[in-house]
Design a protein around this motif. Structure first.
Motif, PDB file in Angstrom:
ATOM      1  N   TRP A  38      30.572  -2.940 -71.258  1.00 18.68           N
ATOM      2  CA  TRP A  38      30.351  -4.263 -71.829  1.00 18.68           C
ATOM      3  C   TRP A  38      29.956  -4.111 -73.295  1.00 18.68           C
ATOM      4  CZ3 TRP A  38      32.191  -7.971 -69.021  1.00 18.68           C
ATOM      5  CH2 TRP A  38      32.113  -7.938 -67.625  1.00 18.68           C
ATOM      6  N   ARG A  39      30.569  -4.923 -74.148  1.00 22.96           N
ATOM      7  CA  ARG A  39      30.288  -4.911 -75.570  1.00 22.96           C
ATOM      8  C   ARG A  39      30.145  -6.345 -76.075  1.00 22.96           C
ATOM      9  NH1 ARG A  39      29.524  -0.333 -74.513  1.00 22.96           N
ATOM     10  NH2 ARG A  39      30.487   1.555 -75.413  1.00 22.96           N
ATOM     11  N   LEU A  40      29.355  -6.502 -77.148  1.00 22.30           N
ATOM     12  CA  LEU A  40      29.203  -7.798 -77.791  1.00 22.30           C
ATOM     13  C   LEU A  40      29.462  -7.633 -79.283  1.00 22.30           C
ATOM     14  CD1 LEU A  40      28.368 -10.802 -77.861  1.00 22.30           C
ATOM     15  CD2 LEU A  40      25.993 -10.018 -78.229  1.00 22.30           C
ATOM     16  N   LYS A  41      30.465  -8.376 -79.778  1.00 16.59           N
ATOM     17  CA  LYS A  41      30.759  -8.347 -81.206  1.00 16.59           C
ATOM     18  C   LYS A  41      30.015  -9.507 -81.856  1.00 16.59           C
ATOM     19  CE  LYS A  41      34.921  -7.375 -82.491  1.00 16.59           C
ATOM     20  NZ  LYS A  41      36.381  -7.473 -82.780  1.00 16.59           N
ATOM     21  N   TYR A  42      29.333  -9.241 -82.980  1.00 22.44           N
ATOM     22  CA  TYR A  42      28.571 -10.290 -83.657  1.00 22.44           C
ATOM     23  C   TYR A  42      28.506  -9.989 -85.147  1.00 22.44           C
ATOM     24  CZ  TYR A  42      24.709  -6.882 -83.705  1.00 22.44           C
ATOM     25  OH  TYR A  42      23.936  -5.768 -83.913  1.00 22.44           O
ATOM     26  N   ARG A  43      28.060 -10.967 -85.905  1.00 24.72           N
ATOM     27  CA  ARG A  43      27.894 -10.791 -87.342  1.00 24.72           C
ATOM     28  C   ARG A  43      26.451 -11.115 -87.721  1.00 24.72           C
ATOM     29  NH1 ARG A  43      32.578 -10.235 -90.181  1.00 24.72           N
ATOM     30  NH2 ARG A  43      31.498 -10.744 -92.138  1.00 24.72           N
ATOM     31  N   ILE A  44      25.900 -10.297 -88.618  1.00 19.24           N
ATOM     32  CA  ILE A  44      24.566 -10.553 -89.133  1.00 19.24           C
ATOM     33  C   ILE A  44      24.510 -10.062 -90.564  1.00 19.24           C
ATOM     34  CG2 ILE A  44      23.636  -8.364 -88.237  1.00 19.24           C
ATOM     35  CD1 ILE A  44      20.969  -9.882 -87.787  1.00 19.24           C
ATOM     36  N   HIS A  45      23.935 -10.892 -91.432  1.00 22.99           N
ATOM     37  CA  HIS A  45      23.840 -10.571 -92.856  1.00 22.99           C
ATOM     38  C   HIS A  45      25.203 -10.230 -93.438  1.00 22.99           C
ATOM     39  CE1 HIS A  45      19.642 -10.671 -91.973  1.00 22.99           C
ATOM     40  NE2 HIS A  45      19.613  -9.482 -91.367  1.00 22.99           N
ATOM     41  N   GLY A  46      26.223 -10.955 -92.953  1.00 27.00           N
ATOM     42  CA  GLY A  46      27.575 -10.792 -93.494  1.00 27.00           C
ATOM     43  C   GLY A  46      28.326  -9.581 -92.980  1.00 27.00           C
ATOM     44  N   LYS A  47      27.719  -8.810 -92.050  1.00 31.48           N
ATOM     45  CA  LYS A  47      28.379  -7.615 -91.532  1.00 31.48           C
ATOM     46  C   LYS A  47      28.702  -7.784 -90.053  1.00 31.48           C
ATOM     47  CE  LYS A  47      26.148  -4.310 -94.675  1.00 31.48           C
ATOM     48  NZ  LYS A  47      25.325  -3.075 -94.753  1.00 31.48           N
ATOM     49  N   GLU A  48      29.881  -7.273 -89.679  1.00 32.73           N
ATOM     50  CA  GLU A  48      30.275  -7.309 -88.270  1.00 32.73           C
ATOM     51  C   GLU A  48      29.722  -6.070 -87.563  1.00 32.73           C
ATOM     52  OE1 GLU A  48      34.421  -6.675 -86.270  1.00 32.73           O
ATOM     53  OE2 GLU A  48      34.273  -8.799 -86.846  1.00 32.73           O
ATOM     54  N   GLY A  78      17.284 -14.401 -86.702  1.00 33.62           N
ATOM     55  CA  GLY A  78      17.469 -13.406 -87.745  1.00 33.62           C
ATOM     56  C   GLY A  78      17.197 -11.983 -87.309  1.00 33.62           C
ATOM     57  N   ILE A  79      17.195 -11.743 -85.988  1.00 32.70           N
ATOM     58  CA  ILE A  79      16.935 -10.402 -85.449  1.00 32.70           C
ATOM     59  C   ILE A  79      18.252  -9.738 -85.099  1.00 32.70           C
ATOM     60  CG2 ILE A  79      15.851  -9.093 -83.586  1.00 32.70           C
ATOM     61  CD1 ILE A  79      13.823 -11.379 -83.328  1.00 32.70           C
ATOM     62  N   ASP A  80      18.428  -8.506 -85.554  1.00 33.05           N
ATOM     63  CA  ASP A  80      19.624  -7.740 -85.231  1.00 33.05           C
ATOM     64  C   ASP A  80      19.470  -7.174 -83.818  1.00 33.05           C
ATOM     65  OD1 ASP A  80      21.637  -5.859 -84.916  1.00 33.05           O
ATOM     66  OD2 ASP A  80      21.523  -5.148 -86.986  1.00 33.05           O
ATOM     67  N   PRO A  81      20.295  -7.579 -82.848  1.00 37.20           N
ATOM     68  CA  PRO A  81      20.146  -7.104 -81.463  1.00 37.20           C
ATOM     69  C   PRO A  81      20.253  -5.594 -81.325  1.00 37.20           C
ATOM     70  CG  PRO A  81      21.608  -9.004 -81.538  1.00 37.20           C
ATOM     71  CD  PRO A  81      21.384  -8.588 -82.957  1.00 37.20           C
TER      72      PRO A  81
END
Length: 407
Positions: A38-48, A78-81
């Motif tokens: 299982w994977r989750l793709k997300y974006r934070i602070h403009g980065k994938e 605003g927390i990076d998982p």
């Protein structure tokens, strides 16, 4: 379109890795070796970025979605998982490394190495039975005085008052070690002062009445156990050293030319000399024919590479009918101290030095091992002769206590 449990279950490996999309950025990565991740793709602070959720079927579709939703909630704050997961993992690792048990075992390996085998065993057994099951898994910084008190009271409630105190003492040493190595701020055990019951102080049971000493010596002569244990009983009376010192005596400790035994005292860690009376020499010569080909005078019945069990002499006394309230292995020391002083009238400092107590001269300096050696040698022979006298009188049924002149 969201995945169904059946689609996840029936997904087959292909020549190359491939993805099955679920929703809200989550997908199932099917590896060519058959693994399903299982994977989750997300974006934070403009980065994938990609969060690893876990492997199917350990992580079900339902549980994977729950973890995904938790991660997306973190994103809204605003927390990076991924960073949060890594930090949590590191926190758990540090908690395990800095658990009370981990630090206790580290302290034990460093500070107990030079202690007697029996002391080492008692300390570790105390921690394994009365501390580790309750606070061993906890980070040492998380253990508060009430938590420790609650743990110690579990032991106290079973009637083991002295054991609870020993467990507290061991815990304090572990906490102080943690403070010294920068893994704890303080030792909570001083906060427990007065919170536990105080044990009733008792002395080691000992026979100090001359008539009874004579009977004990006769019983030792008639002991029906092994000759090695019988010799240990006889030499306990003649040497009156600490039981642990007797058990660990090695043939290399005996200096026949000087007629003495040379050891390191168990408690003071100082060099100590035990002058050998004629009776002791005779017993040692008999014993050497049995165990002289090994290292120890009194080897264990389970193997000659280690000494006799610390219960060897105690069990023998029990078998002869002397309960723990009547006579103990340590009681031979009290027996010698009392009779050498009160009956044979030897100077206390000679007796105390022969007991390997920390005796100091008038200037406060510790006596060296050879201090009063000539006088102590004569005293040890006189002591052996006196024991023979008591035994002979016991056999004759007529013990007469003799007061010798002061020396």
């Amino acid at each position: 379109m969201p995945l169904s449990p059946r689609e996840v279950q029936t997904a087959k490996p292909r020549e190359k890795d491939y993805k099955l999309s679920d929703e809200r950025g989550m997908y199932l990565l099917v590896k060519k070796n058959g693994a399903k991740l299982w994977r989750l793709k997300y974006r934070i602070h403009g980065k994938e970025k990609t969060l690893s959720i876990g492997q199917y079927p350990d992580i079900t579709l339902k549980r994977a979605r729950e973890i995904r939703d938790e991660a997306r909630s973190q994103l809204t704050e605003g927390i990076d998982p991924s960073a949060h997961k890594q930090a949590t993992r590191e926190e758990r690792r540090l908690s395990a490394v800095n658990s009370f048990e981990a630090i206790a075992r580290e302290w034990y390996s460093i500070h107990m190495a030079n202690k007697s085998e029996s002391h080492q065993q008692r300390t570790m057994r105390c921690m394994e039975m009365y501390l580790f099951p309750f606070i061993g898994h906890m980070p040492i910084t998380a253990i508060t005085p009430p938590m420790l008190l609650n743990t110690l009271r579990k032991t106290e409630s079973t009637g083991k008052i002295e054991t609870a105190q020993r467990a507290k003492q061991a815990a304090g040493q572990v906490f102080r070690f943690a403070v010294a190595t920068g893994r704890a701020d303080r030792d909570p055990t001083p906060d427990l002062k007065g919170a536990l019951k105080s044990p009733v102080k008792t002395h080691y049971a000992s026979i100090i009445e001359p008539r009874e000493v004579g009977r004990l010596l006769v019983d030792i002569d008639h002991f029906t156990g092994t000759h090695v244990v019988r010799c240990a009983l006889k030499l306990s009376a003649l040497f009156f050293c600490r039981p642990g010192e007797l058990r660990h005596l090695k043939w290399s400790n005996i200096n026949y030319e000087e007629r003495r035994i040379e050891i390191i005292a168990e408690k003071t860690k100082q060099e100590h000399i035990i002058p050998l009376a004629n009776q002791a020499i005779t017993i040692l010569e008999e014993l050497q024919r049995i165990t002289g080909d090994g290292e120890y005078l009194f080897p264990s019945a389970r193997g000659r590479s280690r000494p006799m069990s610390d219960n060897g002499v105690r069990t023998a006394l029990r078998d002869m009918g002397y309960s723990n309230d009547k006579m103990t292995p340590h009681g031979f020391r009290a027996m010698a101290r009392t009779l050498l002083d009160e009956v044979l009238n030897y100077r206390i400092e000679w007796i105390e030095q022969q007991l390997a107590h920390a005796v100091k001269d008038p200037n406060g300096r510790a006596y060296n091992r050879t201090k009063h050696l000539q006088q102590r040698t004569e005293m040890m022979q006189r002591w052996a002769d006196y024991l023979d006298q008591l035994k002979a009188q016991a056999l004759a049924g007529n013990v007469v206590t003799i007061k010798f002149r002061s020396l």
